[in-house]
Design an enzyme around this catalytic site. Structure first.
Site, short mmCIF file in Angstrom:
data_model
loop_
_atom_site.label_atom_id
_atom_site.label_comp_id
_atom_site.label_asym_id
_atom_site.label_seq_id
_atom_site.Cartn_x
_atom_site.Cartn_y
_atom_site.Cartn_z
NE ARG A 16 -1.31 2.74 2.64
CZ ARG A 16 -0.88 3.94 3.00
NH1 ARG A 16 -0.87 4.94 2.12
NH2 ARG A 16 -0.43 4.15 4.22
CG ASP A 17 3.25 4.40 2.92
OD1 ASP A 17 2.75 5.37 2.34
OD2 ASP A 17 4.22 4.49 3.70
CG HIS A 208 5.40 4.71 8.97
ND1 HIS A 208 4.61 3.83 8.25
CD2 HIS A 208 5.96 5.55 8.05
CE1 HIS A 208 4.69 4.13 6.96
NE2 HIS A 208 5.49 5.17 6.81
CG HIS A 210 9.43 7.69 5.26
ND1 HIS A 210 8.93 8.06 4.04
CD2 HIS A 210 8.42 7.03 5.89
CE1 HIS A 210 7.67 7.63 3.92
NE2 HIS A 210 7.34 7.03 5.04
CB CYS A 241 12.83 7.22 -7.07
SG CYS A 241 14.17 6.94 -8.23
CG ASN A 250 7.64 3.52 3.63
OD1 ASN A 250 7.23 4.25 4.52
ND2 ASN A 250 6.97 3.32 2.51
#
Length: 303
Positions: A16-17, A208, A210, A241, A250
């Site tokens: 999903r994300d 969560h 990044h 990217c 992520n």
């Protein structure tokens, strides 16, 4: 080391994300296969898709088809993101196990992205949460921009706690603290987590992160020191990217599993099979996995 959790739950948000933020479209059958491969690797929590307007997020336009195509297995929790009542109503017939709603700690981010204040955005989710609970579903809340915002700069722990309270007030069951642009460092992440833990029990708080500035694994370790034992991660580092300036992908699930294995923390995940899943979806996207661990293990196989 003895204070670290003995077991960690990983929620793979790649389908999903991750794919939602990839420019290259992926076929429904490949999305379903990715979910199957993640299950083969031992993942028990998978964020499958989002029920958003295909006008705004075309990558998720096949949400109903994906939910119909996945092979459901006992003991696996399938979650979907539903940004409003329309999304929830579309999601319910597909029988998810959990829904995800979201809010930002930054007023500027909220205004620029959804044209309303933080308080208004959370208020809009109240009927979604009520309807999800009425359907017997758990609700996970994602608190974005918990330490930094691309428009506002640094975000204070007080700002985080304000949104934590708002989410708690509308009945959100689980709170995920997200470093959306990857600027967090361990002490800043711990400060944000402390505010979440004032209102939610340890088992209902997750991280969560990044990896924009290469701090995601350090931030996960800082959370482990606090006893936090649930984290989102994205197979192959899907979601940004690696060649783009300021990429905000992520943290890769493979990298997190490698870290946890090295700490002797159980995950129930087979790293080799996870690498296979990442290699598969990366091939569909026409690029190598972002995960450093995956690239190292794939190179070793070839050697």
């Amino acid at each position: 080391m003895s204070t670290l959790p003995h077991r960690v739950t990983l929620v793979d948000v790649g389908p999903r994300d991750g794919l939602q933020n990839e420019k290259q479209p992926v076929a429904t059958e490949h999305k379903a296969r990715l979910v199957a491969m993640l299950q083969d690797a031992g993942l028990k929590n998978i964020e499958v898709t989002s029920f958003v307007s295909p006008k705004w997020v075309p990558q998720m336009g096949d949400n109903t088809a994906v939910m119909a195509a996945i092979e459901r297995r006992p003991g696996v929790r399938y979650s979907v993101l539903t940004p409003n009542m329309k999304g929830l109503e579309a999601a319910l017939p597909t029988q998810p196990d959990e829904i995800v709603v979201f809010g930002a700690a930054s007023e500027a981010f909220s205004q620029k992205n959804i044209n309303c204040s933080v308080a208004e955005s959370i208020e809009r989710f109240a009927p979604v949460v009520d309807a999800a609970h009425a359907a017997g579903l758990k609700v996970r809340g994602a608190l974005s921009c918990a330490v930094g915002c691309p428009y506002e700069g640094d975000i204070s722990p007080d700002q985080v706690e304000r949104v934590v309270r708002l989410m708690k007030d509308i009945g959100v069951d689980h709170l995920g603290v997200a470093d959306t642009i990857g600027v967090g460092t361990p002490r800043r992440i711990q400060a944000a987590m402390e505010r979440a833990l004032k209102h939610y029990p340890l088992h209902e708080v997750s991280g969560h992160f990044h990896d924009t500035y290469g701090q995601a694994l350090s931030n996960i370790y800082a959370c482990l020191e606090m006893g936090i034992h649930t984290f989102d991660a994205s197979v192959a580092g899907l979601g940004g990217c690696p060649y783009a300036r300021g990429a905000t992908g992520n943290v890769a699930t493979e990298d997190v599993v490698f870290l946890l294995n090295g700490l002797g923390i159980e995950t129930g995940i087979d790293l080799d099979r996870l690498v296979d899943a990442g290699a598969f979806i990366s091939e569909q996207l026409g690029r190598p996995p972002v995960s450093r661990v995956a690239r190292a293990l794939l190179a070793r196989r070839q050697g």
